[in-house]
Design an enzyme around this catalytic site. Structure first.
Site, PDB file in Angstrom:
ATOM      1  CG  ASN A 236     -13.514  80.059  34.279  1.00  0.00           C
ATOM      2  OD1 ASN A 236     -13.533  81.138  33.693  1.00  0.00           O
ATOM      3  ND2 ASN A 236     -13.039  78.954  33.719  1.00  0.00           N
ATOM      4  CD1 TRP A 237     -18.445  84.048  36.535  1.00  0.00           C
ATOM      5  CD2 TRP A 237     -18.375  86.231  36.050  1.00  0.00           C
ATOM      6  NE1 TRP A 237     -18.855  84.736  37.651  1.00  0.00           N
ATOM      7  CE2 TRP A 237     -18.821  86.075  37.383  1.00  0.00           C
ATOM      8  CE3 TRP A 237     -18.256  87.521  35.534  1.00  0.00           C
ATOM      9  CZ2 TRP A 237     -19.153  87.171  38.193  1.00  0.00           C
ATOM     10  CZ3 TRP A 237     -18.576  88.612  36.337  1.00  0.00           C
ATOM     11  CH2 TRP A 237     -19.023  88.433  37.652  1.00  0.00           C
ATOM     12  CE  LYS A 238     -15.828  77.294  31.747  1.00  0.00           C
ATOM     13  NZ  LYS A 238     -15.812  75.941  31.251  1.00  0.00           N
TER      14      LYS A 238
ATOM     15  CG  HIS B 172      -9.752  76.506  32.132  1.00  0.00           C
ATOM     16  ND1 HIS B 172     -10.391  75.893  31.091  1.00  0.00           N
ATOM     17  CD2 HIS B 172     -10.608  76.456  33.189  1.00  0.00           C
ATOM     18  CE1 HIS B 172     -11.598  75.504  31.500  1.00  0.00           C
ATOM     19  NE2 HIS B 172     -11.748  75.832  32.763  1.00  0.00           N
TER      20      HIS B 172
ATOM     21  CD  GLU C 175     -13.251  75.852  28.718  1.00  0.00           C
ATOM     22  OE1 GLU C 175     -13.231  77.080  28.920  1.00  0.00           O
ATOM     23  OE2 GLU C 175     -14.119  75.101  29.202  1.00  0.00           O
TER      24      GLU C 175
ATOM     25  CD  GLU D  27     -11.267  73.317  36.418  1.00  0.00           C
ATOM     26  OE1 GLU D  27     -12.249  73.776  36.984  1.00  0.00           O
ATOM     27  OE2 GLU D  27     -10.855  73.740  35.320  1.00  0.00           O
TER      28      GLU D  27
ATOM     29  N   GLY E 139     -17.980  71.199  31.985  1.00  0.00           N
ATOM     30  CA  GLY E 139     -19.054  71.637  31.109  1.00  0.00           C
ATOM     31  C   GLY E 139     -19.854  70.493  30.508  1.00  0.00           C
TER      32      GLY E 139
ATOM     33  CB  SER F 229     -20.242  69.115  35.987  1.00  0.00           C
ATOM     34  OG  SER F 229     -20.000  69.204  34.598  1.00  0.00           O
TER      35      SER F 229
ATOM     36  N   GLY G 133     -17.573  76.668  36.801  1.00  0.00           N
ATOM     37  CA  GLY G 133     -17.825  77.291  35.502  1.00  0.00           C
ATOM     38  C   GLY G 133     -19.292  77.669  35.371  1.00  0.00           C
ATOM     39  N   GLY G 134     -20.055  76.841  34.657  1.00  0.00           N
ATOM     40  CA  GLY G 134     -21.454  77.159  34.335  1.00  0.00           C
ATOM     41  C   GLY G 134     -22.278  77.633  35.525  1.00  0.00           C
TER      42      GLY G 134
HETATM   43  C1  PEP Z   1     -14.337  75.241  34.514  1.00  0.00           C
HETATM   44  O1  PEP Z   1     -14.423  75.697  33.391  1.00  0.00           O
HETATM   45  O2  PEP Z   1     -13.345  75.513  35.202  1.00  0.00           O
HETATM   46  C2  PEP Z   1     -15.430  74.390  34.987  1.00  0.00           C
HETATM   47  C3  PEP Z   1     -15.201  73.669  36.040  1.00  0.00           C
HETATM   48  O3  PEP Z   1     -16.597  74.414  34.272  1.00  0.00           O
HETATM   49  P1  PEP Z   1     -17.993  73.710  34.664  1.00  0.00           P
HETATM   50  O4  PEP Z   1     -18.234  73.972  36.127  1.00  0.00           O
HETATM   51  O5  PEP Z   1     -19.011  74.349  33.802  1.00  0.00           O
HETATM   52  O6  PEP Z   1     -17.821  72.245  34.398  1.00  0.00           O
END
Ligand code: PEP
Length: 252
Positions: free
Chosen positions: A9-11, A95, A97, A167, A173, A212, A233-234
């Site tokens: 997920n590149w956001k 998600h 967010e 999640e 994040g 994470s 994500g990141g």
């Molecule tokens: C996400 O946004 O779905 C996520 C899991 O982010 P991160 O891996 O950065 O915690």
């Protein structure tokens, strides 16, 4: 046997230039990934470019969200039909967010899930509790409620054709990963809850962990019996790190 899925997920990150480099980097390492299905979810505007770049590979592309509506006067929205039209096959819905920053409710998320399916996209349904909810001991009640909203609208069979991503919001994040045991506990709860309604669906549905995940912890998470891959994500913004996570199921 469920095929592991690693979805990035590149956001809201990237430019044409950085995305070109990221996709080139991912493509260069695909030959070393054996078991995992791979998907990437770029910002909407870059989806056609990424679909073109990934043509001829087995990497799927998804939207990070999808409208609950089909077409018409919904300024700023992107429909499932549009995502399909430009070559996407997945859509993330619910998600954290979207839920926390944009106030999207369980019922609204369920309508997005339904819209994704209506247009032939596979929804990746995100569920997860806030830190205070975990501390209050209501993780299962929260995750159960988020799932029920979708099951009530679409039926349990629809879950079998989707992907679930657990999640924990406190792990997204933040650099704080749920321990493999903490994650497994909730994944097992999700699978048992589904099994009570339909054993076949419970056995078939892939439940990803997100929060994470990085190369250093992917293997221990993916080793858990009810964790079928990750929503990343990141760490999905760096080709080498993402590819290392994609290879983690091969070591399990
Ligand atoms: C996400 O946004 O779905 C996520 C899991 O982010 P991160 O891996 O950065 O915690």
């Amino acid at each position: 046997m469920r095929q592991p899925l690693v979805a990035g997920n590149w956001k809201m990150n990237g430019t044409r230039e950085t995305i070109q480099m990221l996709v080139d980097g991912i493509k260069a390492g695909l030959g070393e990934v054996a078991k995992a299905e791979i998907a990437v979810c770029p910002p909407y505007v870059y989806i056609p470019m990424v679909v073109d770049m990934l043509a001829g590979t087995h990497v799927a592309v998804g939207g990070q969200d999808v409208s609950d509506q089909e077409s018409g006067a919904y300024t700023g929205e992107v429909s499932g039909a549009m995502l399909r039209d430009v070559g996407a096959s997945y859509a993330i819905v619910g998600h954290s967010e979207r839920r926390s920053i944009y106030g999207e409710s369980d019922a609204f998320t369920a309508r997005k899930f339904a819209a994704a399916r209506r247009f032939g996209l596979t929804p990746i349904l995100c569920v997860g509790e806030l830190l205070e909810e975990r501390e209050q001991g209501i993780t299962e009640a929260v995750v159960g409620r988020q799932l029920d909203a979708v099951i009530d609208l679409e039926g349990v069979a629809a879950i079998g054709e989707a992907v679930i991503a657990y999640e924990p919001v406190w792990a997204i994040g933040t650099g704080k990963t749920a321990s493999p045991e903490q994650a497994q506990e909730v994944h097992a709860f999700i699978r048992q809850k589904l099994a009570a309604l339909d054993a076949g669906v419970a056995e078939k549905v892939r439940i990803l962990y997100g929060g994470s995940v990085k190369a250093a912890n992917a293997e221990e998470l993916f080793r858990m019996p009810d964790i079928d891959g990750g929503l990343i994500g990141g760490a999905s913004l760096q080709a080498d790190e993402f590819l290392a996570i994609c290879r983690a199921p091969d070591a399990v």
